[in-house]
Design a protein around this motif. Sequence first.
Motif, PDB file in Angstrom:
ATOM      1  N   UNK A   6      29.632  14.991  39.529  1.00 37.04           N
ATOM      2  CA  UNK A   6      30.719  15.546  38.895  1.00 37.04           C
ATOM      3  C   UNK A   6      30.246  17.097  38.690  1.00 37.04           C
ATOM      4  N   UNK A   7      30.944  17.950  38.959  1.00 34.91           N
ATOM      5  CA  UNK A   7      30.557  19.426  38.737  1.00 34.91           C
ATOM      6  C   UNK A   7      30.460  19.471  37.317  1.00 34.91           C
ATOM      7  N   UNK A   8      29.533  20.350  36.613  1.00 31.50           N
ATOM      8  CA  UNK A   8      29.035  20.842  35.403  1.00 31.50           C
ATOM      9  C   UNK A   8      30.043  22.042  35.064  1.00 31.50           C
ATOM     10  N   UNK A   9      29.990  22.929  35.924  1.00 32.91           N
ATOM     11  CA  UNK A   9      31.238  24.120  35.908  1.00 32.91           C
ATOM     12  C   UNK A   9      31.522  24.431  37.357  1.00 32.91           C
ATOM     13  N   UNK A  10      32.975  24.906  37.408  1.00 26.68           N
ATOM     14  CA  UNK A  10      33.225  25.406  38.652  1.00 26.68           C
ATOM     15  C   UNK A  10      33.219  27.050  38.790  1.00 26.68           C
ATOM     16  N   UNK A  11      33.585  27.696  37.404  1.00 21.80           N
ATOM     17  CA  UNK A  11      33.459  29.062  37.471  1.00 21.80           C
ATOM     18  C   UNK A  11      32.809  29.416  36.451  1.00 21.80           C
ATOM     19  N   UNK A  12      33.221  29.417  35.210  1.00 22.07           N
ATOM     20  CA  UNK A  12      32.350  29.686  33.917  1.00 22.07           C
ATOM     21  C   UNK A  12      32.976  28.677  32.928  1.00 22.07           C
ATOM     22  N   UNK A  13      32.287  27.913  32.179  1.00 20.01           N
ATOM     23  CA  UNK A  13      33.137  26.979  31.183  1.00 20.01           C
ATOM     24  C   UNK A  13      33.736  27.637  30.318  1.00 20.01           C
ATOM     25  N   UNK A  26      42.652  21.118  36.363  1.00 22.45           N
ATOM     26  CA  UNK A  26      42.532  19.726  37.142  1.00 22.45           C
ATOM     27  C   UNK A  26      41.140  19.396  36.723  1.00 22.45           C
ATOM     28  N   UNK A  27      40.779  18.057  36.474  1.00 22.40           N
ATOM     29  CA  UNK A  27      39.336  17.476  36.283  1.00 22.40           C
ATOM     30  C   UNK A  27      39.189  16.061  36.902  1.00 22.40           C
ATOM     31  N   UNK A  28      38.227  15.723  37.149  1.00 21.41           N
ATOM     32  CA  UNK A  28      37.758  14.525  37.614  1.00 21.41           C
ATOM     33  C   UNK A  28      37.221  13.482  36.687  1.00 21.41           C
ATOM     34  N   UNK A  29      38.159  12.442  36.572  1.00 21.85           N
ATOM     35  CA  UNK A  29      37.881  11.537  35.571  1.00 21.85           C
ATOM     36  C   UNK A  29      37.412  10.217  36.294  1.00 21.85           C
ATOM     37  N   UNK A  30      37.064  10.305  37.628  1.00 17.03           N
ATOM     38  CA  UNK A  30      36.911   9.087  38.322  1.00 17.03           C
ATOM     39  C   UNK A  30      35.758   8.072  37.858  1.00 17.03           C
ATOM     40  N   UNK A  31      35.085   8.780  37.092  1.00 11.02           N
ATOM     41  CA  UNK A  31      33.776   7.956  36.834  1.00 11.02           C
ATOM     42  C   UNK A  31      34.030   6.829  35.691  1.00 11.02           C
ATOM     43  N   UNK A  32      35.270   7.406  35.116  1.00 11.19           N
ATOM     44  CA  UNK A  32      35.549   6.222  33.804  1.00 11.19           C
ATOM     45  C   UNK A  32      35.677   4.601  34.357  1.00 11.19           C
TER      46      UNK A  32
END
Length: 216
Positions: A6-13, A26-32
């Motif tokens: 999972x990306x920690x930052x895409x641009x700046x947090x 949009x964020x990735x919650x697939x790990x849940x």
Amino acid sequence: NAGYLIAYEYTRWWKESLALRNAAVIGDWSWLNKTRVRGPDAFRFMNYATVKDLSRQAIGQIVYTPMTNAEGKVAIEGLTLKLAEDEYLFTQSAGLKWFEFLREKTGMGVEFEDVTPDYTCYALQGPRSTEVLEALTEEKWTDLRFSRFRKTSFFGCETLVARQGVTGEVGYEFMMRTETGRAHELWRAIREVGRDFGLRELGFKAQLIGHTETGI
């Protein structure tokens, strides 16, 4: 939750955090972790497992379900989606192990399946998320109440869209089966449509900041 990058930052947090509060992300919650519960005792089991009363939960409804041990301490908590009269989906880490522990104690007729890798889960969150979703689907979504879900189609693939989120903002979660091989296209489509609304991709750091701001 091992096995997911999972990306920690895409641009700046901080830019991502501002987009969450002022536009959309949009964020990735697939790990849940996701556990499917089925069987003749599915309702009885889920109602036993949580301190909530699930007797009025309708198909298509999501209920926040904290679960306690014998001493009344919270052991695990998460969301329970009612898919059918005898079928539920519980989303939280370690849910499968907890359910197996309870089944051993109760002897109820239920079957469990870890479906974590079977679904991609993306979260569209923020005050303009409904606008993004309506532009993406060309459907009306303002009638979908909080903690309800319905199914729609993206790229010919059935996708569950839930009016849900843990950011404190209006939001939706998309669950598409990974076997379709089209989830990356859904991410791209949301990103491109959302660009006109100020949407940014949300990394894991900004996810956790959003949880903290919301009191979770």
